[in-house]
Design a protein around this motif. Structure first.
Motif, PDB file in Angstrom:
ATOM      1  N   SER A  88      -1.256 -15.175   1.542  1.00 24.10           N
ATOM      2  CA  SER A  88      -0.107 -15.717   2.255  1.00 24.10           C
ATOM      3  C   SER A  88      -0.087 -15.232   3.696  1.00 24.10           C
ATOM      4  O   SER A  88      -0.729 -14.244   4.031  1.00 24.10           O
ATOM      5  CB  SER A  88       1.199 -15.280   1.579  1.00 24.10           C
ATOM      6  N   LYS A 104       7.213 -17.924   4.509  1.00 26.32           N
ATOM      7  CA  LYS A 104       5.987 -17.517   3.812  1.00 26.32           C
ATOM      8  C   LYS A 104       5.146 -18.760   3.567  1.00 26.32           C
ATOM      9  O   LYS A 104       5.604 -19.716   2.940  1.00 26.32           O
ATOM     10  CB  LYS A 104       6.341 -16.822   2.484  1.00 26.32           C
ATOM     11  N   VAL A 160      14.601  -9.533   4.861  1.00 26.34           N
ATOM     12  CA  VAL A 160      15.012  -8.254   4.276  1.00 26.34           C
ATOM     13  C   VAL A 160      14.771  -7.186   5.339  1.00 26.34           C
ATOM     14  O   VAL A 160      13.633  -6.899   5.690  1.00 26.34           O
ATOM     15  CB  VAL A 160      14.205  -7.933   2.998  1.00 26.34           C
ATOM     16  N   ASN A 167       5.511  -4.686  -2.739  1.00 28.09           N
ATOM     17  CA  ASN A 167       6.440  -5.777  -3.059  1.00 28.09           C
ATOM     18  C   ASN A 167       7.848  -5.281  -3.342  1.00 28.09           C
ATOM     19  O   ASN A 167       8.677  -6.011  -3.873  1.00 28.09           O
ATOM     20  CB  ASN A 167       5.906  -6.581  -4.251  1.00 28.09           C
TER      21      ASN A 167
HETATM   22  P1  ADP Z   1       1.773 -11.592  -0.540  1.00 29.74           P
HETATM   23  O1  ADP Z   1       1.895 -12.518  -1.692  1.00 29.74           O
HETATM   24  O2  ADP Z   1       0.766 -12.061   0.427  1.00 29.74           O
HETATM   25  O3  ADP Z   1       1.637 -10.163  -0.943  1.00 29.74           O
HETATM   26  P2  ADP Z   1       4.534 -10.962   0.123  1.00 29.74           P
HETATM   27  O4  ADP Z   1       5.604 -11.914  -0.289  1.00 29.74           O
HETATM   28  O5  ADP Z   1       4.389  -9.724  -0.679  1.00 29.74           O
HETATM   29  O6  ADP Z   1       3.163 -11.758   0.246  1.00 29.74           O
HETATM   30  O7  ADP Z   1       4.781 -10.567   1.637  1.00 29.74           O
HETATM   31  C1  ADP Z   1       3.860  -9.783   2.372  1.00 29.74           C
HETATM   32  C2  ADP Z   1       4.598  -8.780   3.240  1.00 29.74           C
HETATM   33  O8  ADP Z   1       5.482  -9.457   4.139  1.00 29.74           O
HETATM   34  C3  ADP Z   1       5.489  -7.853   2.433  1.00 29.74           C
HETATM   35  O9  ADP Z   1       4.800  -6.714   2.002  1.00 29.74           O
HETATM   36  C4  ADP Z   1       6.590  -7.520   3.404  1.00 29.74           C
HETATM   37  O10 ADP Z   1       6.218  -6.445   4.233  1.00 29.74           O
HETATM   38  C5  ADP Z   1       6.719  -8.771   4.248  1.00 29.74           C
HETATM   39  N1  ADP Z   1       7.806  -9.635   3.741  1.00 29.74           N
HETATM   40  C6  ADP Z   1       7.699 -10.628   2.819  1.00 29.74           C
HETATM   41  N2  ADP Z   1       8.879 -11.212   2.594  1.00 29.74           N
HETATM   42  C7  ADP Z   1       9.769 -10.577   3.389  1.00 29.74           C
HETATM   43  C8  ADP Z   1      11.191 -10.748   3.615  1.00 29.74           C
HETATM   44  N3  ADP Z   1      11.917 -11.665   2.975  1.00 29.74           N
HETATM   45  N4  ADP Z   1      11.774  -9.918   4.510  1.00 29.74           N
HETATM   46  C9  ADP Z   1      11.051  -9.001   5.174  1.00 29.74           C
HETATM   47  N5  ADP Z   1       9.727  -8.806   5.007  1.00 29.74           N
HETATM   48  C10 ADP Z   1       9.088  -9.583   4.133  1.00 29.74           C
END
Ligand code: ADP
Ligand code: MG
Length: 378
Positions: A106, A122, A190, A232
């Motif tokens: 992602s 995302k 977040v 996560n």
């Molecule tokens: P992946 O599936 O690639 O691991 P994630 O959904 O875990 O994607 O997102 C990757 C990173 O982006 C997270 O570790 C976090 O640091 C940041 N992130 C993702 N969603 C949020 C959000 N809603 N608010 C703030 N940071 C976010």
């Protein structure tokens, strides 16, 4: 893979019409013949070829010559464009800011709506890290008739959004779901640090039990996160966690549920031991603690992400996971690899790539469109 923001601003109505035609043609052609594109776009083929050349130059489509004919396919760049345009029309996104994350599958950007509220976009990019073993996966995809990586990325985004919505509605600490289109989701920002970046907590034991309780609370609702780790889990200033990243969630009735559950528990135990030197004899066990009290997965199915779609995606995720074990992560892929992929995937039937009505997008909508993403960055 970068978002090409400039491109969003300067696309002409005809270019958009042609790009949409490539997407529509992708529903049943892995490589969409130029003639079909011209037919769908209702433009003269000379003009279409020129526009296709332009779109290919900016990587929104890719020209592919397979054994039988020459054609085009949509790239992630083109798919990004179409998704962003839809999200912007709906008012979910007004501007795109910095990239804050590059996950394995992602890309994460800060975005804002027209009132300046910050959100997170995302973009799911399935297949990005899987090209080393693309051959097996292509065979797999062909057998499953599941179509392209774009389609699977869309499934993954739909799944993540459906779970986020249901979890949010049921009071679990997750980001606020805002919108979903194609392979993207928009969610609340977040404002917290991921657990992996936190070197010290006042009471590790307290956080440990809050996290274990969360795993159990999910299981009691019939769900397992499946990737419950320090990357996560975001930690608010008050020490409370927010859970993110849901494409791999599984039901407690999944045949490997116990393994997934234990893996989530073990991840937290191992992390607390290593980072905070905290160990506890107390930890949840699937057989004892995952007593299903109600089923959120029923709500998920009702929210538009069907059981069949869930199964289809699970199968692929398992395949990808197996193939990737032991291989190092790779960022991106070369054009050659992508071209090669298309040649081998020629003429494969792909399921719908979008749930919008095609005719509407291709005709009435297009004429008035001059890439309406008029914002600071877009
Ligand atoms: P992946 O599936 O690639 O691991 P994630 O959904 O875990 O994607 O997102 C990757 C990173 O982006 C997270 O570790 C976090 O640091 C940041 N992130 C993702 N969603 C949020 C959000 N809603 N608010 C703030 N940071 C976010
Ligand atoms: Mg993650």
């Amino acid at each position: 893979m970068k978002l090409n923001i400039t491109q969003l601003r300067y696309m002409s109505a005809d270019e958009f019409r042609v790009l949409t035609a490539v997407e529509m043609g992708s529903r049943n052609h892995e490589v969409v013949p130029s003639q079909l594109i011209a037919h769908i776009a209702k433009l003269k083929s000379g003009g279409v070829n020129k526009i296709l050349g332009e779109l290919a130059r900016t990587n929104l489509v890719a020209r592919v010559q397979n054994a039988k004919y020459e054609g085009y396919r949509l790239t992630y760049g083109g798919y990004d464009y179409l998704a962003l345009r839809t999200l912007s029309k709906r008012g979910s996104i007004y501007s795109v800011g910095n990239q804050i994350g590059v996950g394995k599958e992602s890309d994460i950007y800060i975005v804002a709506d027209d009132e300046g509220n910050q959100r997170v976009l995302k973009l799911h990019r399935l297949g990005r890290t899987s090209f080393r073993n693309i051959k097996e996966k292509r065979d797999y995809l062909r057998n499953r008739n599941a179509g392209s990586w774009l389609y699977l990325s869309r499934l993954s985004a739909m799944k993540e959004y459906a779970f986020m919505k249901v979890l949010h509605e049921n009071g679990y600490p997750v980001p606020e779901p805002v919108d979903q289109n194609r392979h993207t989701i928009v969610m609340g920002l977040v404002d917290a640090f991921p657990l992996c970046q936190i070197s010290d907590v006042a009471q590790p034991g307290k956080l440990y039990s809050v996290l274990m309780d969360l795993i159990v609370r999910l299981a009691c609702a019939g769900l397992i996160h499946g990737d419950f780790n320090e990357f996560n889990i975001m930690i608010n200033d008050d020490g409370s966690p927010v859970l993110i990243d849901f494409p791999q969630m599984v039901s407690t009735s999944h045949r490997n549920a116990e393994m997934y559950f234990n893996r989530d528990v073990d991840c937290i135990r191992a992390f607390f031991k290593k980072r905070f030197h905290y160990e506890s004899k107390v930890y949840p066990k699937f057989s004892r603690d995952a007593e299903r009290e109600f089923s959120l997965d029923v709500q998920v199915a009702a929210s538009g992400f069907t059981k069949a779609q869930q199964k289809e995606l699970e199968k692929l995720q398992e395949e990808v996971g197996r193939d990737e074990e032991g291989t190092s992560e790779e960022e991106g892929t070369s054009d050659e690899e992508e071209e090669e992929e298309d040649e081998e995937m020629e003429d494969q039937e792909v399921p719908e790539v979008d749930n919008q009505t095609p005719t509407e997008t291709a005709s009435s909508d297009v004429a008035s469109d001059k890439a309406t993403l008029a914002t600071e960055q877009l």
